[in-house]
Design an enzyme around this catalytic site. Structure first.
Site, short mmCIF file in Angstrom:
data_model
loop_
_atom_site.label_atom_id
_atom_site.label_comp_id
_atom_site.label_asym_id
_atom_site.label_seq_id
_atom_site.Cartn_x
_atom_site.Cartn_y
_atom_site.Cartn_z
N ASP A 1 0.83 -1.20 0.00
CA ASP A 1 0.00 0.00 0.00
C ASP A 1 0.87 1.25 0.00
O ASP A 1 2.07 1.19 0.29
CB ASP A 1 -0.96 0.00 1.21
CG ASP A 1 -0.23 -0.06 2.54
OD1 ASP A 1 0.86 -0.67 2.62
OD2 ASP A 1 -0.74 0.50 3.53
N GLU B 1 0.13 -1.39 5.73
CA GLU B 1 1.19 -0.91 6.61
C GLU B 1 1.02 0.57 6.90
O GLU B 1 1.37 1.05 7.97
CB GLU B 1 2.57 -1.16 5.97
CG GLU B 1 3.75 -0.97 6.92
CD GLU B 1 4.27 0.46 7.03
OE1 GLU B 1 5.02 0.75 7.97
OE2 GLU B 1 3.91 1.31 6.18
ZN LIG Z 1 6.85 2.30 4.12
#
Ligand SMILES: [Zn+2]
Length: 442
Positions: free
Chosen positions: A86, A150
């Site tokens: 992401d 993340e």
């Molecule tokens: Zn990163």
């Protein structure tokens, strides 16, 4: 060693970076995002090299990919190599090129994720495929994990994987991921490669002050707003004492020596890190945020009308705790808030520390210095956090190592989550070679 990193591998590292950027995996937080198309892209490239990927989702679209490359030594511990798929949002109007164009122009790949961290995902894929073509097997099992989420809470990514699929990481003792091993130009031709061997912990706090609600014209000795304001001011102005972790001590010693200063005795009772940092020029920025805990008030909320004293008032504080600094953080917050203000963790993540006197760290250092002779590898502690926090629950020591050789004037750190994020093609070539050498030697 190394000849299996052929032109095809170098080209793939660049193409994969560009193509992954073109797959928009914006993570807007609160569960809003989709990594599936990027996960499918990664899985296809792994399958194409005879590596069997597993796709794992906690929610539709929030796809993680995990694969294991079997090592030649069945008795050896496994190694985890992880990268997130992401990216943070990008506003096209602010950019010189479209942030999801993946445009390659004058030897530079442009777009959101070029640094954080589709570049690293691409290099890892290119290396794994080069090994497959050449019949190279690493000594240790290597578990590859490409994660979702993340850039938010990791709920759909590493948090989910470590909670629900710990078996996939069986035997892993060390993890390699963002962010470190980039060229840091420290002035006078001095080139450093900071390798992360620790992270501060996250302590996002919610403060609540209680008092007596009433008319704004009356005498008030229990005003929630003034109680909150006083606590917030104390927290924001608090001078946290220096606390040197093993990683930071090692960093200060190395930095002093490469700057031609005597090696400091960081254990001496009168050792003053701030004084040494003042002599280190630009390199001080690598250490400064990690010699103490920190606490920055960021949000305030109270009241609804000027002549009404509210019964309560709230504030948020972004706190960061050093490895080993959690107890002190807790105790100090109790003191700073005082009896009239309560506080609790709104969100909390552990601090991390990985050993810099371990063989793994020596391998990372050797691989960088091999391809950039004359440069110096220094450990550092990251001021914020990554997926390594979640993987640490499985006993995995995390190192930040996404190698890139960058020209002077290329402000790597400003490009993280920044406008015009981009990466030179040469940097990707260098990183692919370094990763190959390091991962085979670890
Ligand atoms: Zn990163």
């Amino acid at each position: 060693m190394g000849e299996h990193i052929d032109q095809a591998a170098l080209d793939e590292a660049v193409t994969f970076t560009s193509e992954l950027i073109r797959i928009d995996t914006t993570n807007r937080g609160g569960g809003e995002g989709s990594e599936r198309a990027a996960a499918e892209y990664v899985a296809e490239r792994l399958s194409g090299a005879g590596i069997e990927p597993q796709m794992l989702e906690k929610a539709p679209g929030r796809t993680n990919v995990v694969a294991r490359i079997p090592g030649s030594d069945p008795g050896a511990d496994a190694l985890l190599v992880h990268g997130h798929l992401d990216v943070v949002p990008a506003e096209p109007a602010d950019w010189s090129v479209h942030p999801f164009s993946g445009e390659i122009c004058d030897g530079v790949v442009w777009g959101r994720g070029a640094i954080d961290m589709k570049n690293a995902d691409a290099m890892v894929l290119a290396v794994a495929r080069a090994w497959a073509r050449a019949g190279v097997r690493p000594r240790r099992d290597i578990v590859l994990a490409f994660t979702a989420d993340e850039e938010d809470s990791a709920e759909y990514g590493s948090d989910y994987l470590t909670d629900h699929h710990p078996g996939l990481f069986e035997g892993c003792t060390e993890g390699i991921s963002e962010s470190g091993a980039f060229t840091f130009h420290a002035g006078d031709g001095l080139r450093l490669y900071p390798v992360a061997a620790g992270e501060r912990g996250t302590a996002w706090l919610e403060l609540t002050a209680r008092g007596k609600a009433g008319h704004g014209s009356k005498v008030s000795r229990a005003n929630a707003v003034s109680r909150l304001a006083a606590a917030v001011a104390r927290i924001g102005e608090h001078e946290w004492p220096q606390r040197l972790t093993p990683t930071v001590r090692a960093a200060l010693k190395e930095l002093a020596v490469v700057h031609g200063l005597p090696e400091p005795d960081t254990d001496a009772p009168d050792f003053d890190a701030d004084k040494l940092l003042a002599q280190l020029g630009p390199a001080a920025a690598l250490v400064e945020p990690t010699v103490r805990n920190s606490s920055n008030p960021t949000m305030l909320s109270a009241g609804y009308k000027v002549n009404v004293i509210p019964g309560s008032a709230t504030a948020f504080v972004d706190g960061r705790m050093l490895p080993g600094g959690e107890e002190e953080f807790h105790r100090t917050l109790d003191e700073l808030t005082g009896p009239d203000v309560d506080w609790e963790f709104h969100h909390r993540e552990v601090p991390l520390e990985a050993p810099v006197d371990a063989p793994a760290y020596a391998v990372l250092r050797e691989a960088l210095e091999h391809f950039d002779p004359g440069a110096h590898v220094v450990p550092f502690c990251m001021s914020g956090g990554t997926d390594a926090k979640q993987f640490s629950r499985l006993g995995i020591a995390g190192y930040g190592f996404t190698p890139l050789k960058l020209p002077e004037g290329f402000d790597y750190q400003a490009l993280f989550h920044g406008v015009d994020e981009r990466v030179p093609v040469d940097a990707l070539h260098f990183g692919t070679r370094v990763l190959d050498r390091a991962l085979l030697a670890l």
